[in-house]
Every structure is written in C-alpha cells, then in structure tokens.
Design an enzyme around this catalytic site. Sequence first.
Site, mmCIF file in Angstrom:
data_model
loop_
_atom_site.group_PDB
_atom_site.id
_atom_site.type_symbol
_atom_site.label_atom_id
_atom_site.label_comp_id
_atom_site.label_asym_id
_atom_site.label_seq_id
_atom_site.Cartn_x
_atom_site.Cartn_y
_atom_site.Cartn_z
ATOM 1 C CE1 TYR A 1 -3.621 2.567 0.686
ATOM 2 C CE2 TYR A 1 -2.395 3.137 2.657
ATOM 3 C CZ TYR A 1 -3.404 3.410 1.756
ATOM 4 O OH TYR A 1 -4.187 4.514 1.925
ATOM 5 C CB THR B 1 1.727 4.596 4.166
ATOM 6 O OG1 THR B 1 0.875 3.524 4.597
ATOM 7 C CG2 THR B 1 0.887 5.797 3.781
ATOM 8 C CE LYS B 2 1.069 -1.651 5.262
ATOM 9 N NZ LYS B 2 -0.016 -0.678 5.221
ATOM 10 C CG ASN B 3 8.643 -0.279 5.851
ATOM 11 O OD1 ASN B 3 8.043 0.750 6.161
ATOM 12 N ND2 ASN B 3 9.151 -1.094 6.758
#
Length: 376
Positions: free
Chosen positions: A178, A180-182
């Site tokens: 998604y 905002t994921k790393n």
Amino acid sequence: MKVEFYRHSLGEEEERSLINALRGVFLTSGPVTRDFEKAFGEYLDCRHVVGTYSCTTALFLCLKALGIGAGDEVITTPMTFIATANAILEAGAHPVFVDVERSTGNLDVQQLSGAVTERTKAIVPVHLYGHMCDMRRLSDVARARGLHLIEDAAHCVEGSRDGVRPGQLSDAACFSFYATKNMTAGEGGAVATNQPELAERLFILRSHGMDKAAADRYSGAYRHWDMPLLGYKGNMFDLQAALLLPQIGKLAQKLQERDRIRRRYDEAFSHHPLLGLPQTLEGATHARHLYTVWAPAGKRDAFLAGLNREGIGVAVNYRPVHLMQYYRGQLGFRPGMYPVAEEIGERTVSLPFYPGLKDEEVEAVIAAVEKTLSAL
C-alpha cells in the site's frame, strides 16, 4: 514547519522500471510479475510467492485456499487495521479476537488457548508496527491444535524474531505494498509460502479459478484453459511489479535510514513522563514500519489536534476493530472485552517516519510533541 505524515521515496530507478513495463506486451500479470515473485521469494527465503492486488486480497485468498469458510472460527487480534478481520468475514468465517501484549501490542499468545474451540480452524497473527509476534510459540500452538497459521505481515517485510522470518513457520505470510508501506506500489500485496500445493491453489484462485494465467495463454501458441476452482479477481499486475522490483534491493538501506530516525525519536521520547512507547523485545529485528507513541490516557485526541496545529501529520494505528460500528452492531462486540487493546487504541498516535524525512523535520516533530504535551 509543515511535516507530512508520509512521503514515498520512489525515484528514477522505479520510473525506468515502470516505463520498461509499459513498453512491454503485458500490463496484467506477466513476466514482470513473475520476476518480482521470484526476487521477493529469494529475499524472504520462501520457496513460493504469489502476487496479489492487495494484502486484503492475499489474506482472503489464503483463507479460501485452506478451505476456511462458513461455520469456521479464525482467531486474530483486535489491534490491527480492519482489513485483517474483514477478510475473515468475507471468507464466510467468524473472527474471534484475543487481547494483546501490553509491551508490543501484538497478540498475546498466553491467552490464545482459551479462545480455541472445536470450530477454530486458523490463527491470523499481526506483526504490529513491524515487530514480529512470537512465531515459534504460535507455531507450536497451531501444530498441537491442528490449526492453520496465516501471518498478516503487512508491516513486517524486513522483520525477524528468534531467527525466524515471515512465512517460515506458518502456512503463509501476507504482505502489503500500500501507499505508505516500506515497499510500495500504491496498492499491491503478496503471499509467501513454502507449501507448493498451497501456492498452486493461490495462483488459480487469484485469477477467477483459471488454470492458466494470461501470460501462459498468450505467449507463443494459444493454449486452452479450464476452471478447476471457483476463483476471484485478485492478481498483481506487471505495472505494480515493475514499481516493486527495484525496491527489494534497497530494503536494507531504507531500514537503516528509518532506524536512524527511530533512534533520535527514542532519545527524545523514551523517558518522557507523559508518553508510552512500544517495546522491541529481545531476539526481534523490528521492521520499523511505524513509529508509534502512546499519548496520555484520555488526552489522545487533544494531542492529535495539537500536533496538527503545529503542522505535523499524524495517524492512528489503530482503534480496536471490535469497537467499530459494524462489529458492535452486527457481531455483538462491546467495550471492555479486550482491555489492553482498548487502552492502546485510546492512546496510540503514529508520527512522521520515513527515509526522506530531513533532520530539521525530525527536530520539528520532536519540538511539536514536547510543546503539545506541555499544553495538555
């Protein structure tokens, strides 16, 4: 100074990879998706990876592939994003919550046995904020009770604990890419598993139940396909995979950058009398997905508002799932059932935390937190 809650760090390498994919034949699941699945499996040291449209899709497909549905119970944690429990409901099963550890916010394994019934078919632990659950103990419980074990590793690509990484002691681990994921493609997910039969079933289920993907049907001579299973539309496509592929090699560096910010935050906040911090337990390598603080009891919303006034972007990860309107109204959950999760859910605030965060922005966040706390 305004500090955004999150900014991605996709750059020229990801742009080139995306353009190359656009110039290829396949936009849907094709050779780039296969390349990503192979590379991500090598990174995780898992034999099989199945790319999906999202982590929610990954969780749902795992439940269906393992035969979990109507009349079954699946144990999970209330301290997670709603997608974890929603996937259980969408599969036709019933979510059963277990309270969490006060130190980490992760599912409390000591309370697990009391939640298992004759209808229990699986456990879905969540590696909250990037701190892995105790997978060795969870695996022992699952094997002893004959239960499936599916990890929600949406926060935990880089994590490990006691020498174990996601997907190594479970039936499968599900990941999120998604926005905002790393590691991100805006949207996206994957399942990692060491079980070849499960992987094969997931490949079929993610594409309507067809036994041949588009790349198999249209590369070279046309080949007929059949539908051995009733499937769903949940496949990763090559444009997602193209954005993800270059990021695999950067995961270690980005983790170091986030950990540098984490150390500065810890220096400022770890002894603050009004804040609580989740712990990193011995033996765990934290994936550092989120930096979350626990605000003074009863003052979280005032804390949020104060940070917003100072120009600081914030988020709440998470309010407990069982207290959401739908879960209370349709499934009968009520306040007081999972007190530790509820306490954390009433206090939790996530601060800006990403590799592109400049030193002066980190200092602005610290100053805003201290100013806001002093005014509460």
